[in-house]
Design a protein around this motif. Structure first.
Motif, PDB file in Angstrom:
ATOM      1  N   ASP B 105      13.265  72.186  60.027  1.00 43.30           N
ATOM      2  CA  ASP B 105      11.903  71.337  60.063  1.00 43.30           C
ATOM      3  C   ASP B 105      10.742  72.488  59.918  1.00 43.30           C
ATOM      4  N   ALA B 106       9.774  72.356  58.906  1.00 48.31           N
ATOM      5  CA  ALA B 106       8.450  73.355  58.921  1.00 48.31           C
ATOM      6  C   ALA B 106       7.836  73.158  60.354  1.00 48.31           C
ATOM      7  N   VAL B 107       7.932  71.937  61.127  1.00 45.22           N
ATOM      8  CA  VAL B 107       7.062  71.963  62.352  1.00 45.22           C
ATOM      9  C   VAL B 107       7.963  72.375  63.440  1.00 45.22           C
ATOM     10  N   ARG B 108       8.958  73.039  63.298  1.00 39.77           N
ATOM     11  CA  ARG B 108       9.526  73.747  64.564  1.00 39.77           C
ATOM     12  C   ARG B 108       9.300  75.328  64.396  1.00 39.77           C
ATOM     13  N   PRO B 109       7.960  75.617  64.714  1.00 36.21           N
ATOM     14  CA  PRO B 109       7.793  77.212  64.447  1.00 36.21           C
ATOM     15  C   PRO B 109       8.401  78.032  65.529  1.00 36.21           C
ATOM     16  N   PHE B 110       8.935  77.397  66.776  1.00 38.53           N
ATOM     17  CA  PHE B 110       9.275  78.313  67.569  1.00 38.53           C
ATOM     18  C   PHE B 110      10.726  78.565  67.702  1.00 38.53           C
ATOM     19  N   VAL B 111      11.616  78.527  66.615  1.00 42.83           N
ATOM     20  CA  VAL B 111      12.936  78.624  66.543  1.00 42.83           C
ATOM     21  C   VAL B 111      12.893  80.129  66.590  1.00 42.83           C
ATOM     22  N   THR B 112      14.297  80.524  67.236  1.00 40.08           N
ATOM     23  CA  THR B 112      14.062  82.082  67.593  1.00 40.08           C
ATOM     24  C   THR B 112      15.157  82.600  66.683  1.00 40.08           C
ATOM     25  N   THR B 113      15.092  83.871  66.478  1.00 37.77           N
ATOM     26  CA  THR B 113      15.945  84.844  65.611  1.00 37.77           C
ATOM     27  C   THR B 113      17.490  84.563  66.246  1.00 37.77           C
ATOM     28  N   GLU B 114      17.713  84.476  67.586  1.00 38.96           N
ATOM     29  CA  GLU B 114      18.968  84.248  67.980  1.00 38.96           C
ATOM     30  C   GLU B 114      19.543  83.071  67.654  1.00 38.96           C
ATOM     31  N   ILE B 115      18.790  81.802  67.514  1.00 42.49           N
ATOM     32  CA  ILE B 115      19.288  80.595  67.136  1.00 42.49           C
ATOM     33  C   ILE B 115      19.446  80.719  65.529  1.00 42.49           C
ATOM     34  N   ILE B 116      18.804  81.208  64.850  1.00 39.27           N
ATOM     35  CA  ILE B 116      19.048  81.371  63.317  1.00 39.27           C
ATOM     36  C   ILE B 116      20.189  82.081  63.108  1.00 39.27           C
ATOM     37  N   GLU B 117      20.352  83.016  63.777  1.00 42.16           N
ATOM     38  CA  GLU B 117      21.703  84.187  63.408  1.00 42.16           C
ATOM     39  C   GLU B 117      22.889  83.493  64.098  1.00 42.16           C
ATOM     40  N   ASN B 118      22.831  82.652  65.072  1.00 39.63           N
ATOM     41  CA  ASN B 118      24.053  81.951  65.715  1.00 39.63           C
ATOM     42  C   ASN B 118      24.596  80.787  64.579  1.00 39.63           C
ATOM     43  N   ASN B 119      23.369  80.089  63.907  1.00 37.96           N
ATOM     44  CA  ASN B 119      23.752  79.045  62.805  1.00 37.96           C
ATOM     45  C   ASN B 119      24.435  79.870  61.680  1.00 37.96           C
ATOM     46  N   ILE B 120      23.850  80.966  61.532  1.00 36.55           N
ATOM     47  CA  ILE B 120      24.760  81.621  60.230  1.00 36.55           C
ATOM     48  C   ILE B 120      25.846  82.187  60.523  1.00 36.55           C
ATOM     49  N   ASP B 121      26.233  82.600  61.768  1.00 40.52           N
ATOM     50  CA  ASP B 121      27.407  82.905  62.122  1.00 40.52           C
ATOM     51  C   ASP B 121      28.567  81.808  62.016  1.00 40.52           C
ATOM     52  N   ALA B 122      27.850  80.660  62.814  1.00 40.63           N
ATOM     53  CA  ALA B 122      28.730  79.591  62.828  1.00 40.63           C
ATOM     54  C   ALA B 122      29.099  78.794  61.433  1.00 40.63           C
ATOM     55  N   VAL B 123      28.249  78.898  60.572  1.00 43.43           N
ATOM     56  CA  VAL B 123      28.539  78.150  59.383  1.00 43.43           C
ATOM     57  C   VAL B 123      29.361  78.849  58.506  1.00 43.43           C
ATOM     58  N   LEU B 124      29.521  80.172  58.611  1.00 45.83           N
ATOM     59  CA  LEU B 124      30.530  81.116  57.933  1.00 45.83           C
ATOM     60  C   LEU B 124      31.786  80.906  58.399  1.00 45.83           C
ATOM     61  N   LYS B 125      31.881  80.765  59.693  1.00 46.68           N
ATOM     62  CA  LYS B 125      33.195  80.433  60.463  1.00 46.68           C
ATOM     63  C   LYS B 125      33.586  78.760  60.220  1.00 46.68           C
ATOM     64  N   PHE B 126      32.661  77.948  60.453  1.00 46.17           N
ATOM     65  CA  PHE B 126      33.184  76.599  60.339  1.00 46.17           C
ATOM     66  C   PHE B 126      32.862  75.588  59.485  1.00 46.17           C
ATOM     67  N   GLY B 127      31.725  76.116  58.651  1.00 47.08           N
ATOM     68  CA  GLY B 127      31.245  75.159  57.425  1.00 47.08           C
ATOM     69  C   GLY B 127      30.302  74.503  57.688  1.00 47.08           C
ATOM     70  N   ALA B 128      29.733  73.935  58.785  1.00 41.86           N
ATOM     71  CA  ALA B 128      28.561  73.057  59.178  1.00 41.86           C
ATOM     72  C   ALA B 128      28.103  73.310  60.484  1.00 41.86           C
ATOM     73  N   THR B 129      26.978  73.280  60.793  1.00 40.59           N
ATOM     74  CA  THR B 129      26.273  73.568  61.931  1.00 40.59           C
ATOM     75  C   THR B 129      25.054  72.512  62.268  1.00 40.59           C
ATOM     76  N   GLY B 130      25.018  72.157  63.559  1.00 37.96           N
ATOM     77  CA  GLY B 130      23.749  71.615  63.926  1.00 37.96           C
ATOM     78  C   GLY B 130      23.208  72.014  65.030  1.00 37.96           C
ATOM     79  N   THR B 131      22.016  72.266  65.606  1.00 35.81           N
ATOM     80  CA  THR B 131      21.283  72.857  66.819  1.00 35.81           C
ATOM     81  C   THR B 131      20.925  71.672  67.578  1.00 35.81           C
ATOM     82  N   ALA B 132      21.340  71.801  68.862  1.00 36.56           N
ATOM     83  CA  ALA B 132      20.833  70.779  69.971  1.00 36.56           C
ATOM     84  C   ALA B 132      20.827  71.413  71.404  1.00 36.56           C
TER      85      ALA B 132
END
Lengths: 227, 227
Positions: B105-132
């Motif tokens: 979401d463009a209106v979630r400016p406080f996402v962290t680099t760690e959350i972004i990197e954890n999502n990328i690691d997980a999508v490569l392993k598992f195919g789909a991710t959701g942050t919550a």
């Protein structure tokens, strides 16, 4: 008789302060005073009982001169605190089938008179109420905390607020019918009714009826106060 | 290739302002710039695609000089916007089974680099991710909006945030397999996977990764920025 039961058991650890959050001042006045005064001002409410940690009873008493407001010690859990309130009412005024409780979080100072009155109307008609607003976030269900198993239809999900209303005798009867294990799990009093197959009437809350939990909630609270 | 897909379709009506909320400034800088720059700074992300309303494309382009960032027109719905991004990638770079999207979401400016990197690691392993994040409010389930039918166990409920990650070809395949009616209902892309029986890996979000929706969110945002 209708009793407001204000749960003020918070110890404020999440606020990173020694002072339990219900005693933090917004706009120069303790949060718990805004809350208790909202209920005290409602004609249909006969008494307002505030339940707080034992160490804070005398401090809390000094905040109120209003004779309609009583301060006593709460229980270890939210539900034990409700039972303490019922026992206190029984010991002082006695209980009958019409004795109703309207329970509220001390740290939700922005509850409106309309929400309070709608809860009272509904408990007299239906026997139990819970205040809530439609869920704004998408909710994921993940049993193991690792995999999202489902995304429930948000249109049927609501974020619980307070007040919640109950008939005192019925609430105690249902609570005492629970096993110790169930009592551990059932942190929300409305769930005591739903798992026993009783309806709880939904009362429309308000987005401003926030629970002051985290430090940034205080910033929002000050803003709501000014709005 | 890994593409960040920033959904900036908001028209800001709920903010009571003409300016879509992603363009409102906090700390003197447009919200969407904080968001896009977070993703652009991550080495594993090859391109950042911002999808905004057609009338705002040229305005948005002028906000960015970063060559890694592209601005295009979004779709009518969130999922149509994702499809627009996939079609754009196909037309420009082509798609293969490893093409992954990290949507936010463009209106979630406080996402962290760690959350972004954890999502990328997980999508490569598992195919789909959701942050919550774990649900903080008790959730009521009420089918008719009048009676609370159940109070689901909060320990298995999570409040969805973004990013969400998907393999581009798989997401399009699943989306195109939906009926028009299903497309209407499935506002959350993760649900496209769960209803088709595919796992979505849960990535831990952060309480500060807020979605700026209401005016009071701007007050919180300014406070988070200062903290």
């Amino acid at each position: 008789m209708i009793y407001a039961v204000i749960a003020a058991g918070g110890i404020g650890s999440r606020m990173g302060s020694e002072l339990p959050k219900q005693y933090i001042k917004i706009g120069g006045k303790e949060i718990i005073r805004y809350t208790a005064e909202k209920f005290s001002a409602v004609k249909d409410i006969d008494k307002v009982i505030i339940l707080c940690p034992e160490d804070w009873v005398s401090f809390t008493k000094e905040l109120f001169s209003d004779e309609k407001i009583t301060v006593i010690r709460g229980g270890k859990t939210r539900n034990e605190t409700l039972m303490s309130a019922i026992d206190f009412i029984e010991a002082t005024d006695g209980l009958d089938d019409d004795t109703a409780l309207i329970t509220h979080d001390a740290v939700r100072p922005f509850v409106t008179t309309e929400i309070i009155e709608n809860n009272i109307d509904a408990v007299l008609k239906f026997g139990a109420t819970g205040t809530a607003i439609p869920a704004t976030d998408t909710i994921f269900e993940a049993y193991d905390g690792a995999v999202i198993s489902s995304v429930p239809d948000r249109s049927r999900l609501y974020q619980a607020q307070t007040p919640q209303c109950f008939k005192a005798l019925k609430l105690r009867e249902l609570y005492e019918s629970l096993s110790d294990e169930e009592k551990e799990i059932l942190t929300d009093a409305c769930k005591i009714y739903t798992i026993k197959g009783y309806d709880v009437h939904l009362v429309k809350g308000d987005v401003c009826n926030i629970k002051i939990t985290y430090p940034h909630d205080l910033i929002v609270a000050e803003a709501i106060l000014k709005s």
